[in-house]
Design a protein around this motif. Structure first.
Motif, PDB file in Angstrom:
ATOM      1  N   ARG A  64      -3.138  -3.265  -9.753  1.00 33.21           N
ATOM      2  CA  ARG A  64      -3.147  -2.574  -8.457  1.00 33.21           C
ATOM      3  C   ARG A  64      -4.179  -1.437  -8.424  1.00 33.21           C
ATOM      4  NH1 ARG A  64       0.432  -2.918  -4.309  1.00 33.21           N
ATOM      5  NH2 ARG A  64       0.443  -1.207  -2.812  1.00 33.21           N
ATOM      6  N   PRO A  65      -4.263  -0.588  -9.460  1.00 37.40           N
ATOM      7  CA  PRO A  65      -5.279   0.491  -9.411  1.00 37.40           C
ATOM      8  C   PRO A  65      -6.713  -0.032  -9.376  1.00 37.40           C
ATOM      9  CG  PRO A  65      -3.582   1.003 -11.030  1.00 37.40           C
ATOM     10  CD  PRO A  65      -3.365  -0.418 -10.627  1.00 37.40           C
ATOM     11  N   GLN A 114      -7.449  -1.561  -5.994  1.00 33.42           N
ATOM     12  CA  GLN A 114      -7.604  -0.464  -5.032  1.00 33.42           C
ATOM     13  C   GLN A 114      -9.000   0.154  -5.148  1.00 33.42           C
ATOM     14  OE1 GLN A 114      -5.143   1.137  -2.674  1.00 33.42           O
ATOM     15  NE2 GLN A 114      -7.215   1.691  -2.025  1.00 33.42           N
ATOM     16  N   ASP A 115      -9.469   0.337  -6.377  1.00 34.12           N
ATOM     17  CA  ASP A 115     -10.817   0.888  -6.581  1.00 34.12           C
ATOM     18  C   ASP A 115     -11.878  -0.009  -5.949  1.00 34.12           C
ATOM     19  OD1 ASP A 115      -9.802   3.030  -7.987  1.00 34.12           O
ATOM     20  OD2 ASP A 115     -10.260   2.198  -9.967  1.00 34.12           O
ATOM     21  N   LEU A 161     -11.488  -2.112  -3.439  1.00 34.36           N
ATOM     22  CA  LEU A 161     -11.378  -2.028  -1.981  1.00 34.36           C
ATOM     23  C   LEU A 161     -12.001  -0.740  -1.458  1.00 34.36           C
ATOM     24  CD1 LEU A 161      -7.764  -3.436  -1.439  1.00 34.36           C
ATOM     25  CD2 LEU A 161      -9.919  -4.575  -0.918  1.00 34.36           C
ATOM     26  N   GLU A 162     -11.831   0.348  -2.196  1.00 32.56           N
ATOM     27  CA  GLU A 162     -12.452   1.611  -1.790  1.00 32.56           C
ATOM     28  C   GLU A 162     -13.979   1.516  -1.872  1.00 32.56           C
ATOM     29  OE1 GLU A 162     -10.697   4.630  -4.194  1.00 32.56           O
ATOM     30  OE2 GLU A 162      -8.756   4.542  -3.157  1.00 32.56           O
ATOM     31  N   SER A 176     -15.110  -0.302   1.207  1.00 30.88           N
ATOM     32  CA  SER A 176     -15.099   0.614   2.350  1.00 30.88           C
ATOM     33  C   SER A 176     -16.342   1.490   2.352  1.00 30.88           C
ATOM     34  CB  SER A 176     -13.843   1.485   2.299  1.00 30.88           C
ATOM     35  OG  SER A 176     -13.850   2.447   3.331  1.00 30.88           O
ATOM     36  N   ALA A 235      -4.071  -7.493  -3.442  1.00 33.45           N
ATOM     37  CA  ALA A 235      -5.156  -7.119  -2.520  1.00 33.45           C
ATOM     38  C   ALA A 235      -4.676  -7.159  -1.072  1.00 33.45           C
ATOM     39  CB  ALA A 235      -6.351  -8.046  -2.712  1.00 33.45           C
ATOM     40  N   SER A 253      -1.729  -6.654   0.065  1.00 31.12           N
ATOM     41  CA  SER A 253      -0.819  -5.529   0.341  1.00 31.12           C
ATOM     42  C   SER A 253      -1.576  -4.216   0.514  1.00 31.12           C
ATOM     43  CB  SER A 253       0.202  -5.389  -0.791  1.00 31.12           C
ATOM     44  OG  SER A 253      -0.401  -4.880  -1.978  1.00 31.12           O
ATOM     45  N   LEU A 254      -2.844  -4.187   0.077  1.00 28.92           N
ATOM     46  CA  LEU A 254      -3.634  -2.957   0.144  1.00 28.92           C
ATOM     47  C   LEU A 254      -4.690  -2.974   1.253  1.00 28.92           C
ATOM     48  CD1 LEU A 254      -4.234  -2.472  -3.697  1.00 28.92           C
ATOM     49  CD2 LEU A 254      -2.745  -1.080  -2.247  1.00 28.92           C
ATOM     50  N   THR A 265      -5.645  -0.117   3.739  1.00 26.65           N
ATOM     51  CA  THR A 265      -6.471   1.040   3.354  1.00 26.65           C
ATOM     52  C   THR A 265      -7.903   0.900   3.855  1.00 26.65           C
ATOM     53  OG1 THR A 265      -7.091   0.045   1.223  1.00 26.65           O
ATOM     54  CG2 THR A 265      -5.073   1.357   1.272  1.00 26.65           C
TER      55      THR A 265
END
Length: 201
Positions: free
Chosen positions: A30-31, A34-35, A37-38, A41, A84, A86-87, A90
């Motif tokens: 998950r971390p 998340q990185d 996906l950021e 962005s 992914a 679920s995130l 963001t």
């Protein structure tokens, strides 16, 4: 880093095609997902941010298709997909005049109802490069789409970018991790803009 005409407030649509595995092949928790996906962005917003302040109703919307080995050979979704997915919220916020509309791509854009099974098989992703390449052609052909962003660090996309640009002439921005490749000179007279960003290390 900004696409040559990114500040233009046109009426056309925008799309970003992202090879998720290229961002960080080790991403699976998950971390780390998340990185990645950021990073998506950040890269998308830098390319499409308007050249001047924009009201929310005039924000630039970017459809963002994210490719990876999301589906196993039985048609089930991989755990990486579940995390992914679920995130994704963001990515959806309105920032810097850009609103991202993300989707984990499990089918071709030209046939969204046909989920492709086995994009993860034998310990790696399958068909993913071809999915992104075919979608690049599809969006290049669509009159409604003005601008295309590709985020991928794989030379397998070189033929697709050359062919799409030569056939349709639509602006394509291609962000790669590498700053130079032997194929760069092929793009000198084409509508493909090669970009790099130091945040993608």
């Amino acid at each position: 880093m900004q696409m040559a005409d990114a500040g233009r407030q046109g009426t056309g649509l925008n799309v970003a095609l992202i090879d998720f595995n290229n961002l960080d092949p080790r991403a699976g928790t998950r971390p780390t997902i998340q990185d990645s996906l950021e990073l998506i962005s950040s890269l998308v917003r830098k390319v499409f941010t308007p050249g001047k302040p924009t009201l929310p109703r005039n924000a630039i919307e970017v459809e963002c298709r994210i490719y990876d080995g999301w589906v196993d050979r039985t048609g089930g979704y991989m755990e990486k997909y579940r995390i992914a997915n679920s995130l994704l919220d963001t990515l959806q916020s309105l920032e810097d005049g850009v609103r991202i509309i993300p989707r984990l791509a499990t089918s071709l854009a030209c046939n969204p109802g046909a989920k492709l099974t086995g994009t993860y098989k034998n310990g790696g992703q399958k068909m993913v490069d071809q999915m992104l390449a075919q979608d690049a052609h599809f969006y290049s052909e669509q009159a409604d789409y003005d601008r295309i962003l590709v985020v991928a660090n794989d030379d397998d996309y070189v033929p697709a970018m050359i062919a799409a640009s030569m056939r349709w002439g639509k602006p394509i921005a291609w962000i790669r991790k590498r700053s130079n490749t032997p194929h760069d000179t092929h793009f000198n007279a084409l509508s493909v803009e090669l970009l790099n960003d130091p945040s993608w290390l």
